[in-house]
Each structure stands twice: as structure tokens, then as C-alpha cells.
Design a protein around this motif. Structure first.
Motif, PDB file in Angstrom:
ATOM      1  N   CYS A  48       1.065  -0.650  -0.354  1.00 22.46           N
ATOM      2  CA  CYS A  48       0.022  -0.283  -0.038  1.00 22.46           C
ATOM      3  C   CYS A  48       0.745   1.174   0.011  1.00 22.46           C
ATOM      4  O   CYS A  48       1.775   1.727   0.855  1.00 22.46           O
ATOM      5  CB  CYS A  48      -1.199   0.074   1.414  1.00 22.46           C
ATOM      6  SG  CYS A  48      -2.224   1.081   1.861  1.00 22.46           S
ATOM      7  N   ALA A  50      -1.043   4.194   0.173  1.00 20.10           N
ATOM      8  CA  ALA A  50      -1.715   5.534  -0.374  1.00 20.10           C
ATOM      9  C   ALA A  50      -1.810   6.847   1.211  1.00 20.10           C
ATOM     10  O   ALA A  50      -1.949   7.723   0.735  1.00 20.10           O
ATOM     11  CB  ALA A  50      -3.288   4.539   0.266  1.00 20.10           C
ATOM     12  N   CYS A  51      -0.817   6.917   2.109  1.00 22.08           N
ATOM     13  CA  CYS A  51      -0.303   7.739   3.105  1.00 22.08           C
ATOM     14  C   CYS A  51       0.645   8.860   2.705  1.00 22.08           C
ATOM     15  O   CYS A  51       1.848   8.030   2.911  1.00 22.08           O
ATOM     16  CB  CYS A  51      -0.466   7.640   4.548  1.00 22.08           C
ATOM     17  SG  CYS A  51      -1.852   6.506   5.038  1.00 22.08           S
ATOM     18  N   LEU A  54       3.717   8.783   5.646  1.00 22.29           N
ATOM     19  CA  LEU A  54       3.707   7.976   5.766  1.00 22.29           C
ATOM     20  C   LEU A  54       5.233   6.697   4.727  1.00 22.29           C
ATOM     21  O   LEU A  54       6.073   6.310   4.895  1.00 22.29           O
ATOM     22  CB  LEU A  54       3.159   7.002   6.194  1.00 22.29           C
ATOM     23  CG  LEU A  54       2.494   7.686   7.512  1.00 22.29           C
ATOM     24  CD1 LEU A  54       1.099   6.617   7.788  1.00 22.29           C
ATOM     25  CD2 LEU A  54       3.249   7.818   8.249  1.00 22.29           C
ATOM     26  N   PRO A  78       4.484  -1.753   4.505  1.00 20.92           N
ATOM     27  CA  PRO A  78       3.674  -1.686   5.541  1.00 20.92           C
ATOM     28  C   PRO A  78       4.151  -3.222   6.122  1.00 20.92           C
ATOM     29  O   PRO A  78       4.502  -4.011   5.264  1.00 20.92           O
ATOM     30  CB  PRO A  78       2.425  -1.640   4.674  1.00 20.92           C
ATOM     31  CG  PRO A  78       2.502  -0.681   3.032  1.00 20.92           C
ATOM     32  CD  PRO A  78       3.917  -1.672   2.807  1.00 20.92           C
ATOM     33  N   VAL A 150      -2.201   0.524  12.299  1.00 25.56           N
ATOM     34  CA  VAL A 150      -1.762   1.740  11.038  1.00 25.56           C
ATOM     35  C   VAL A 150      -0.491   0.714  10.784  1.00 25.56           C
ATOM     36  O   VAL A 150       0.585   0.042  11.383  1.00 25.56           O
ATOM     37  CB  VAL A 150      -1.015   2.886  11.995  1.00 25.56           C
ATOM     38  CG1 VAL A 150      -0.692   3.543  10.892  1.00 25.56           C
ATOM     39  CG2 VAL A 150      -2.747   3.678  12.016  1.00 25.56           C
ATOM     40  N   ARG A 151      -0.487   0.679  10.222  1.00 24.93           N
ATOM     41  CA  ARG A 151       0.611  -0.228   8.843  1.00 24.93           C
ATOM     42  C   ARG A 151       1.883  -0.132   8.994  1.00 24.93           C
ATOM     43  O   ARG A 151       2.723  -0.808   8.451  1.00 24.93           O
ATOM     44  CB  ARG A 151      -0.268  -1.309   7.658  1.00 24.93           C
ATOM     45  CG  ARG A 151      -0.548  -2.639   8.264  1.00 24.93           C
ATOM     46  CD  ARG A 151      -2.140  -2.189   7.818  1.00 24.93           C
ATOM     47  NE  ARG A 151      -2.725  -3.470   8.148  1.00 24.93           N
ATOM     48  CZ  ARG A 151      -3.628  -3.254   9.034  1.00 24.93           C
ATOM     49  NH1 ARG A 151      -3.412  -1.644   9.209  1.00 24.93           N
ATOM     50  NH2 ARG A 151      -4.503  -3.685  10.070  1.00 24.93           N
ATOM     51  N   CYS A 152       1.984   1.330   8.526  1.00 23.25           N
ATOM     52  CA  CYS A 152       3.414   2.053   8.236  1.00 23.25           C
ATOM     53  C   CYS A 152       4.013   2.584   9.722  1.00 23.25           C
ATOM     54  O   CYS A 152       3.379   3.721  10.031  1.00 23.25           O
ATOM     55  CB  CYS A 152       3.253   2.676   7.307  1.00 23.25           C
ATOM     56  SG  CYS A 152       2.740   2.285   4.811  1.00 23.25           S
ATOM     57  N   ALA A 166      -7.240   5.837   6.926  1.00 22.52           N
ATOM     58  CA  ALA A 166      -6.825   5.524   5.627  1.00 22.52           C
ATOM     59  C   ALA A 166      -6.621   4.295   5.883  1.00 22.52           C
ATOM     60  O   ALA A 166      -6.926   3.256   4.865  1.00 22.52           O
ATOM     61  CB  ALA A 166      -5.826   6.016   5.093  1.00 22.52           C
ATOM     62  N   CYS A 167      -5.974   3.714   7.053  1.00 18.96           N
ATOM     63  CA  CYS A 167      -6.090   2.332   6.615  1.00 18.96           C
ATOM     64  C   CYS A 167      -6.586   1.475   7.975  1.00 18.96           C
ATOM     65  O   CYS A 167      -6.476  -0.131   7.920  1.00 18.96           O
ATOM     66  CB  CYS A 167      -3.802   2.446   8.228  1.00 18.96           C
ATOM     67  SG  CYS A 167      -3.274   0.811   7.551  1.00 18.96           S
ATOM     68  N   TRP A 170      -8.556  -1.897   6.141  1.00 16.69           N
ATOM     69  CA  TRP A 170      -7.767  -2.590   6.092  1.00 16.69           C
ATOM     70  C   TRP A 170      -7.544  -3.525   7.475  1.00 16.69           C
ATOM     71  O   TRP A 170      -7.465  -4.634   7.612  1.00 16.69           O
ATOM     72  CB  TRP A 170      -5.546  -2.556   6.128  1.00 16.69           C
ATOM     73  CG  TRP A 170      -5.132  -1.609   5.105  1.00 16.69           C
ATOM     74  CD1 TRP A 170      -4.103  -0.876   4.496  1.00 16.69           C
ATOM     75  CD2 TRP A 170      -5.284  -2.499   3.669  1.00 16.69           C
ATOM     76  NE1 TRP A 170      -3.787  -0.731   3.143  1.00 16.69           N
ATOM     77  CE2 TRP A 170      -4.836  -1.959   2.676  1.00 16.69           C
ATOM     78  CE3 TRP A 170      -5.999  -3.031   2.841  1.00 16.69           C
ATOM     79  CZ2 TRP A 170      -4.466  -2.061   1.451  1.00 16.69           C
ATOM     80  CZ3 TRP A 170      -5.710  -3.780   1.424  1.00 16.69           C
ATOM     81  CH2 TRP A 170      -5.415  -2.960   0.422  1.00 16.69           C
TER      82      TRP A 170
END
Ligand code: SF4
Length: 265
Positions: A48, A50-51, A54, A78, A150-152, A166-167, A170
Motif C-alpha cells: 500500500c 496511500a499515505c 508515511l 507496510p 496503522v501498518r506503516c 486511511a488504514c 485494512w
């Protein structure tokens, strides 16, 4: 290198070169809801973009590195959910660390918090080994799965509200895909506690109101399609908490022993 290319041979890489990439929050929502399996979902999570803030941070950290890890290749992507496909215990954290998960590619792996956490999970039968060092080290979770809200890795360990939002799809999709087997949800820290409630609601859990306060050992009965499930609060085993004695090994062990008792293990 700014990040490990998907499908380039990294152990446990869930993605392939053709895994679809989300470039904005709308695409996260789309790809998360279109994911029918954990394999599809974690693949898409792990590529991903998207941010913008990050993505820039995780890749800069992966390029500059820390002196102690200068010889290592950083993951720089991520951190997808990790563990069993049908977990009974779901462990939720906030976000990976810049030189921990962002380096090793595995959640809670490669930093002091993870050392404390995995040692306790091993003592309580939820992890095969007492340390989690890197992908391909033989570590595995037993009856458990870990996800981050949050994955990042965020700068200063603080994701913005827009990044959390945003996350969120997921997280929600992963919670929904494992809801059939989960009996206990453990939130590591107050932020994870806050993040998991709306995700549980979206995944069809019935939750009490008002929302009970977070605390170490906080225990709330919730339900999914009439089946009781338990949410436990656990202080985060951050360096600050373990150094000051706010979190001890015994406290973690008691918490995961309780989680085992609640799942009937
Ligand atoms: S924090 Fe989540 S939504 Fe944002 S880029 Fe990372 S994986 Fe994508």
C-alpha cells in the motif's frame, strides 16, 4: 534501496510483483473490501502507498538506516497482519517501529517491545520461540494473530488522524476475515484499544455502551453472532513502560494466561 520489491524472495513476503497497489484511501477501501482471503488482503496491505507522508518516511528510514543495522536490507513497506489463519487470540498494536517492523518486515519484530512481547507469548504457549528476530527465523504464533491499527512506521511513532482513517479498512477487513475463530482480542496500549472498537463494530461485533475505559487487565465481554468474545486491555510493552516497571514480565504473562483461559486453552 527504498524498499524490498514485492515477490523478490524476501521470506514471508505476502505480495507478488503484480499485487494491486492502493494509492489513496478510496483504493484502500476498494481493495480491502474486495479481498476474499487473508492471503489476498495481506498481499495488498504490504504494498500500500496511500499515505504520502508515511510512504516517504518508511522509505527514507529504509535508505538511511540506523548505524547498528547499516548492513541490513530494510523491508521499507507496510507491515501486514501475521500469524494463524484461524486465530483464537487476536493481538492488536498501534503501528510498527521505524527500525523494528519497518526493518524486519514482521510486526513487533526487531525492537525491545517485541522482545518483551514474544518472550511472554512463548512462556504462555502462544509463540513457538522466545524471540522474533527476522522473517525466516522459524518463529510462528500458535493460535494467535497480530495486526497493527496503522501498518506503516510513523515519524515520532505518531500517525495522523487522516492516516489512521486511511488504514482503517485494512484493519476492519482483517478483523472480519478472522471473526469466525477469534475468542479473545488483546489491545496493546490505549491507542490500540481506541482503534479496535470501531473495527470490531464494522466487523459485526455487538459492543457495550458506553465504551469501557482502557486499563491493564480491563476485560469486556462482547459478542459475534451470539457467540461470546472477550476484549482484554494490556499496557504496551514499550521501552518506557518496561524500563519504569509500569509493565513487567509477570503482568504480561498474567494477561496472556488469562487470554488462554478465556479461549478455553
Ligand atoms: S498506513 Fe496503512 S493506508 Fe497508509 S500507506 Fe501504510 S498501509 Fe497504506
Amino acid at each position: 534501496m527504498t524498499h524490498v520489491p514485492p515477490g523478490s524472495g524476501w521470506s514471508d513476503d505476502p505480495a507478488q510483483p503484480d499485487t494491486p497497489v492502493a494509492h489513496d484511501p478510496a483504493e484502500v477501501r476498494e481493495l480491502a473490501s474486495a479481498s476474499r482471503t487473508l492471503a489476498e488482503l495481506t498481499a495488498a496491505q504490504s504494498v500500500c502507498r496511500a499515505c504520502p507522508r508515511l510512504v516517504e518516511w518508511r522509505e527514507e528510514v529504509a535508505t538511511v538506516k540506523r548505524r547498528a543495522f547499516a548492513e541490513e536490507t530494510y523491508w521499507g513497506r507496510p507491515i501486514a497482519g501475521w500469524g494463524e489463519e484461524k486465530p483464537e487470540v487476536l493481538i492488536v498494536g498501534l503501528a510498527p517501529a521505524a527500525h523494528g517492523g519497518n526493518r524486519t518486515g514482521r510486526i513487533f519484530t526487531g525492537d525491545r517491545s517485541g522482545d518483551w512481547l514474544f518472550a511472554s507469548l512463548h512462556r504462555t504457549g502462544l509463540a513457538a520461540q522466545e524471540t522474533s528476530v527476522r522473517a525466516g527465523d522459524g518463529q510462528r504464533l500458535i493460535g494467535a494473530r497480530m495486526v497493527a491499527a496503522v501498518r506503516c512506521a510513523p515519524p515520532a511513532n505518531k500517525p495522523d488522524p487522516s492516516e489512521r482513517a486511511a488504514c482503517f479498512p485494512w484493519l476492519t477487513r482483517e478483523v472480519a476475515l478472522v471473526a469466525g475463530s477469534v475468542q479473545v482480542v488483546v489491545a496493546l496500549g490505549g491507542f490500540a484499544w481506541q482503534a479496535i472498537w470501531p473495527a470490531l463494530k464494522d466487523a459485526g461485533y455487538v459492543l457495550p455502551r458506553p465504551r469501557p475505559a482502557f486499563g491493564h487487565g480491563a476485560e469486556v465481554e462482547i459478542s459475534h453472532h451470539g457467540r461470546p468474545v472477550y476484549l482484554l486491555g494490556c499496557y504496551h510493552p514499550s521501552q518506557q513502560n518496561t524500563f519504569t516497571g509500569r509493565v513487567t514480565a509477570e503482568m504480561l504473562d498474567r494477561l496472556f494466561t488469562r487470554a488462554n483461559a478465556l479461549r478455553g486453552a
